[in-house]
Design a protein around this motif. Structure first.
Motif, PDB file in Angstrom:
ATOM      1  N   PHE A  20      -1.301   1.103   2.386  1.00 16.72           N
ATOM      2  CA  PHE A  20      -1.764   2.490   2.296  1.00 16.72           C
ATOM      3  C   PHE A  20      -0.513   3.350   2.186  1.00 16.72           C
ATOM      4  O   PHE A  20       0.479   3.082   2.857  1.00 16.72           O
ATOM      5  N   PRO A  21      -0.523   4.380   1.343  1.00 19.29           N
ATOM      6  CA  PRO A  21       0.692   5.198   1.143  1.00 19.29           C
ATOM      7  C   PRO A  21       0.976   6.149   2.303  1.00 19.29           C
ATOM      8  O   PRO A  21       0.948   7.370   2.177  1.00 19.29           O
ATOM      9  N   TRP A  22       1.277   5.567   3.462  1.00 19.58           N
ATOM     10  CA  TRP A  22       1.549   6.368   4.664  1.00 19.58           C
ATOM     11  C   TRP A  22       2.734   7.302   4.480  1.00 19.58           C
ATOM     12  O   TRP A  22       2.719   8.436   4.966  1.00 19.58           O
ATOM     13  N   GLY A  23       3.776   6.843   3.818  1.00 22.56           N
ATOM     14  CA  GLY A  23       4.979   7.653   3.644  1.00 22.56           C
ATOM     15  C   GLY A  23       4.706   8.942   2.897  1.00 22.56           C
ATOM     16  O   GLY A  23       5.169  10.022   3.292  1.00 22.56           O
ATOM     17  N   THR A  24       3.952   8.856   1.817  1.00 21.41           N
ATOM     18  CA  THR A  24       3.612  10.052   1.047  1.00 21.41           C
ATOM     19  C   THR A  24       2.741  10.981   1.870  1.00 21.41           C
ATOM     20  O   THR A  24       2.917  12.205   1.844  1.00 21.41           O
ATOM     21  N   LEU A  60      -4.478   2.404  -6.113  1.00 19.83           N
ATOM     22  CA  LEU A  60      -5.500   1.915  -5.189  1.00 19.83           C
ATOM     23  C   LEU A  60      -6.849   1.782  -5.884  1.00 19.83           C
ATOM     24  O   LEU A  60      -7.557   0.781  -5.705  1.00 19.83           O
ATOM     25  N   LEU A  61      -7.217   2.778  -6.691  1.00 16.82           N
ATOM     26  CA  LEU A  61      -8.490   2.720  -7.420  1.00 16.82           C
ATOM     27  C   LEU A  61      -8.518   1.552  -8.407  1.00 16.82           C
ATOM     28  O   LEU A  61      -9.504   0.808  -8.474  1.00 16.82           O
ATOM     29  N   ALA A  81       8.302   0.720   5.734  1.00 16.05           N
ATOM     30  CA  ALA A  81       8.822  -0.452   6.433  1.00 16.05           C
ATOM     31  C   ALA A  81       8.163  -0.596   7.802  1.00 16.05           C
ATOM     32  O   ALA A  81       7.937  -1.706   8.282  1.00 16.05           O
ATOM     33  N   ARG A  82       7.862   0.513   8.420  1.00 11.75           N
ATOM     34  CA  ARG A  82       7.299   0.498   9.774  1.00 11.75           C
ATOM     35  C   ARG A  82       5.803   0.180   9.788  1.00 11.75           C
ATOM     36  O   ARG A  82       5.326  -0.570  10.615  1.00 11.75           O
ATOM     37  N   TYR A 128      -9.474   2.911   0.640  1.00  8.87           N
ATOM     38  CA  TYR A 128      -8.125   3.441   0.842  1.00  8.87           C
ATOM     39  C   TYR A 128      -7.818   4.578  -0.130  1.00  8.87           C
ATOM     40  O   TYR A 128      -7.157   5.553   0.225  1.00  8.87           O
ATOM     41  N   ALA A 129      -8.298   4.473  -1.344  1.00  6.69           N
ATOM     42  CA  ALA A 129      -8.056   5.539  -2.325  1.00  6.69           C
ATOM     43  C   ALA A 129      -8.686   6.846  -1.868  1.00  6.69           C
ATOM     44  O   ALA A 129      -8.025   7.902  -1.853  1.00  6.69           O
TER      45      ALA A 129
END
Length: 132
Positions: free
Chosen positions: A34-38, A96-97, A28-29, A104-105
């Motif tokens: 991009f999977p920032w949380g993971t 992403l791929l 949310a932030r 990004y991937a």
């Protein structure tokens, strides 16, 4: 055996809830392009794993004992196993791929590996400094 399974179950449940809260908040932030949380939970989890295992090793070397096997099961196998997630990392990278977001991937792959290893190293280093 049932006691050990219960500890992993409770720790894993708590870790999974924390993972959900962190990844939701981070997404949310900062957005979900991009999977920032993971990346955050994997990096923090790697740091905590390095710190906990570093403390265990140092306690064992100095006193011939460490935290109990019960605490290790609860914290590392349970909580950190529930917090961190290789399956989400893999699926997000594949998405992403498949979407053609190659930059990004591969950034995701590199970031998780480099930051995970660095965080684990820093956790061990912190454990060594705190116990000195």
């Amino acid at each position: 055996m049932l006691e050990n399974l219960s500890l992993v179950f409770v720790g894993g449940g708590f870790g999974a809830v924390c993972r959900y809260l962190v990844t939701t908040h981070v997404g949310a932030r900062f957005g979900t392009f991009f999977p920032w949380g993971t990346l955050v939970v994997n990096t923090v989890g790697s740091f905590l794993m390095g710190f906990i295992m570093g403390m265990l090793l140092l306690l064992f070397e100095r006193m011939g004992t460490g935290i109990s096997e019960y605490a290790r099961l609860l914290l590392t196998v349970g909580f950190l196993g529930g917090l961190t997630t290789f399956s989400s990392f893999s699926m997000e990278t594949l998405t992403l791929l498949r979407g053609g977001s190659y930059f990004y991937a591969f950034s995701n792959i590199g970031s998780n590996i480099v930051l995970g290893l660095l965080a684990a190293f820093l956790g061990v280093l912190l454990a060594a400094r705190l116990s000195a």
